[in-house]
Design an enzyme around this catalytic site. Structure first.
Site, mmCIF file in Angstrom:
data_model
loop_
_atom_site.group_PDB
_atom_site.id
_atom_site.type_symbol
_atom_site.label_atom_id
_atom_site.label_comp_id
_atom_site.label_asym_id
_atom_site.label_seq_id
_atom_site.Cartn_x
_atom_site.Cartn_y
_atom_site.Cartn_z
ATOM 1 N N GLY A 75 0.529 5.089 -7.239
ATOM 2 C CA GLY A 75 1.843 5.010 -7.880
ATOM 3 C C GLY A 75 2.584 6.329 -7.799
ATOM 4 C CG HIS B 116 6.117 10.782 -3.045
ATOM 5 N ND1 HIS B 116 5.754 10.687 -1.729
ATOM 6 C CD2 HIS B 116 4.987 11.152 -3.718
ATOM 7 C CE1 HIS B 116 4.487 11.009 -1.588
ATOM 8 N NE2 HIS B 116 3.975 11.280 -2.780
ATOM 9 N N GLY C 276 7.028 10.025 0.831
ATOM 10 C CA GLY C 276 5.807 9.913 1.642
ATOM 11 C C GLY C 276 5.293 8.475 1.636
ATOM 12 C CG HIS C 277 3.691 6.790 -1.914
ATOM 13 N ND1 HIS C 277 4.039 7.673 -2.907
ATOM 14 C CD2 HIS C 277 2.340 6.798 -1.849
ATOM 15 C CE1 HIS C 277 2.939 8.194 -3.433
ATOM 16 N NE2 HIS C 277 1.901 7.680 -2.811
ATOM 17 C CE LYS D 64 0.145 15.326 -0.074
ATOM 18 N NZ LYS D 64 -0.995 15.839 -0.866
ATOM 19 C CD GLN E 151 -7.064 9.554 0.264
ATOM 20 O OE1 GLN E 151 -7.432 9.805 -0.850
ATOM 21 N NE2 GLN E 151 -5.838 9.121 0.509
HETATM 22 O O1 PAF Z 1 -4.164 8.826 -1.724
HETATM 23 C C1 PAF Z 1 -4.188 8.182 -2.791
HETATM 24 O O2 PAF Z 1 -3.171 7.926 -3.413
HETATM 25 C C2 PAF Z 1 -5.534 7.717 -3.329
HETATM 26 O O3 PAF Z 1 -6.529 8.651 -3.091
HETATM 27 C C3 PAF Z 1 -5.940 6.318 -2.837
HETATM 28 C C4 PAF Z 1 -6.155 6.291 -1.326
HETATM 29 C C5 PAF Z 1 -4.880 5.311 -3.215
HETATM 30 C C6 PAF Z 1 -7.262 5.897 -3.485
HETATM 31 O O4 PAF Z 1 -7.152 5.856 -4.866
#
Ligand code: PAF
Length: 287
Positions: free
Chosen positions: A31, A34, A36-37, A149, A153
C-alpha cells in the site's frame, strides 16, 4: 474494480477470470501507493488481461524495532489509484487471514539473505518470501512484477521461483526517480525537505561508481569514493556493496556486468538504492 478481502474470495475471482481465458498479472504491494507502484501496474497491464494488486502490510518482514506500526497506510487513496489505473481486482487480506494463530510454515533461502539488507534485517527476506509465495498460491498469476529498487528482494523472489519450480514469470521494473534522482519510496515521506535534498546524493554517488567501474576502477576504490560522496548527506551508511548481480556476493574487480547497492539511514528513514554497472569493454587480445 472488484475488491476481495478473504483469500478464498480472491482465489475464486481469479479462477473465474482464468476460466474466461484471462492472463493474470499480480502486483504485490504494502500500500501507500506512489509513482513507482503505478509504473509496476502499467508494466503488468501491458502483458496481462486481468490485473490484481495486493495491499498487505506484512508483519512477518518487519523486525521488532522496525516501523510496522507506523508504516504509512491509506487504503482509500490506494483504492482510488488502483481504480484510476485500470486494476481489475484489489486484494486486501487481514493479518489474521494470512497468518492464523497456528501458522508455522516459512520460506527461507540459505544464501541470498546473507548479503546487503539481509545482514542488517535478519528474518526480513524470510517474511518477504513467505508472503509472496502465499500471494502466488492464492492468486495463481501468470506473471508478477517487482521494482528494481528492492534489487535483493527481486533476486530472492526470482531464486525462490526457480528453486521451487513456480509456474509464473517474474519481471523486474526500472526504478522511478524524482527530478533529483532519488528513488521514489513509501518511506521518503518520513523525510524533511532538507533531508530529501541530501538524499539525492545516493543516486549521484552511484552514478559516479558506475563511471569508475566503466573505467576499470577496483571495487575497493569505487566503494571508498561512494562513501566520501555520501558524507555530506549526513546519514549513517549501513552498507556499500559492489557485487555479483545474481549471487549478490562481493566482488573485487568489475569485469562484466555487476551491481553497486547501498543503504543509508537519513533519520528517520533507511533508504536503499542500486545501479547496474559494467566493467571496461575488453580490448581485442594482442597477437
Ligand atoms: O516490496 C514490497 O512492497 C513488499 O516487500 C512485498 C513484495 C509486497 C511483500 O510484502
Amino acid at each position: 474494480m472488484i475488491s476481495a478481502v478473504s483469500p478464498k474470495a480472491a482465489a475464486r475471482v481469479c479462477d473465474a477470470a482464468r476460466s474466461r481465458g484471462k492472463t493474470i498479472g499480480l502486483v504485490p504491494t504494502m500500500g501507500a501507493l506512489h509513482e513507482g507502484h503505478i509504473k509496476l501496474i502499467s508494466e503488468c497491464r501491458k502483458q496481462c488481461s486481468f490485473l490484481v494488486v495486493s495491499i498487505f502490510v506484512n508483519p512477518a518482514q518487519f523486525g521488532p524495532k522496525e516501523d510496522f506500526a507506523s508504516y504509512p497506510r491509506n487504503l482509500k487513496k490506494d483504492l482510488r489509484i488502483c481504480r484510476e489505473n485500470g486494476v481489475d481486482m484489489v486484494f486486501t487480506p487481514s493479518v489474521k487471514d494470512m497468518y492464523p494463530p497456528d501458522f508455522e510454515t516459512f520460506i527461507e533461502l540459505e544464501k541470498l539473505p546473507g548479503h546487503l539488507c539481509g545482514l542488517k534485517r535478519p528474518g526480513h527476506f524470510r517474511g518477504v518470501a513467505t508472503v509472496v509465495l502465499k500471494l502466488f498460491n492464492i492468486i495463481n498469476p501468470d506473471m508478477a512484477v517487482f521494482g528494481k529498487k528492492d534489487y535483493q528482494q527481486l533476486t530472492v523472489i526470482k531464486k525462490m521461483a526457480r528453486d521451487l519450480n513456480l509456474r509464473l514469470r517474474i519481471k523486474g521494473v526500472e526504478t522511478v526517480r524524482t527530478g533529483s534522482g532519488l528513488a521514489v519510496s513509501s518511506r521518503n515521506r518520513y523525510l524533511s525537505a532538507d533531508e530529501l535534498r541530501r538524499a539525492a546524493l545516493l543516486r549521484k554517488s552511484l552514478e559516479e561508481g558506475r563511471l569508475m567501474a566503466s573505467r576499470g576502477a577496483a571495487a575497493a576504490d569505487i566503494k571508498k569514493r561512494i562513501r566520501e560522496m555520501l558524507m555530506p548527506a549526513g546519514g549513517k551508511i549501513d552498507y556499500v556493496y559492489v557485487c555479483d548481480r545474481e549471487s549478490l556476493e562481493d566482488i573485487k574487480e568489475v569485469k562484466g556486468k555487476a551491481l553497486i547497492a547501498l543503504a543509508v539511514k537519513i533519520c528517520p528513514a533507511r533508504l536503499i538504492d542500486n545501479i547496474e554497472i559494467q566493467g571496461p569493454a575488453r580490448s581485442a587480445s594482442k597477437k
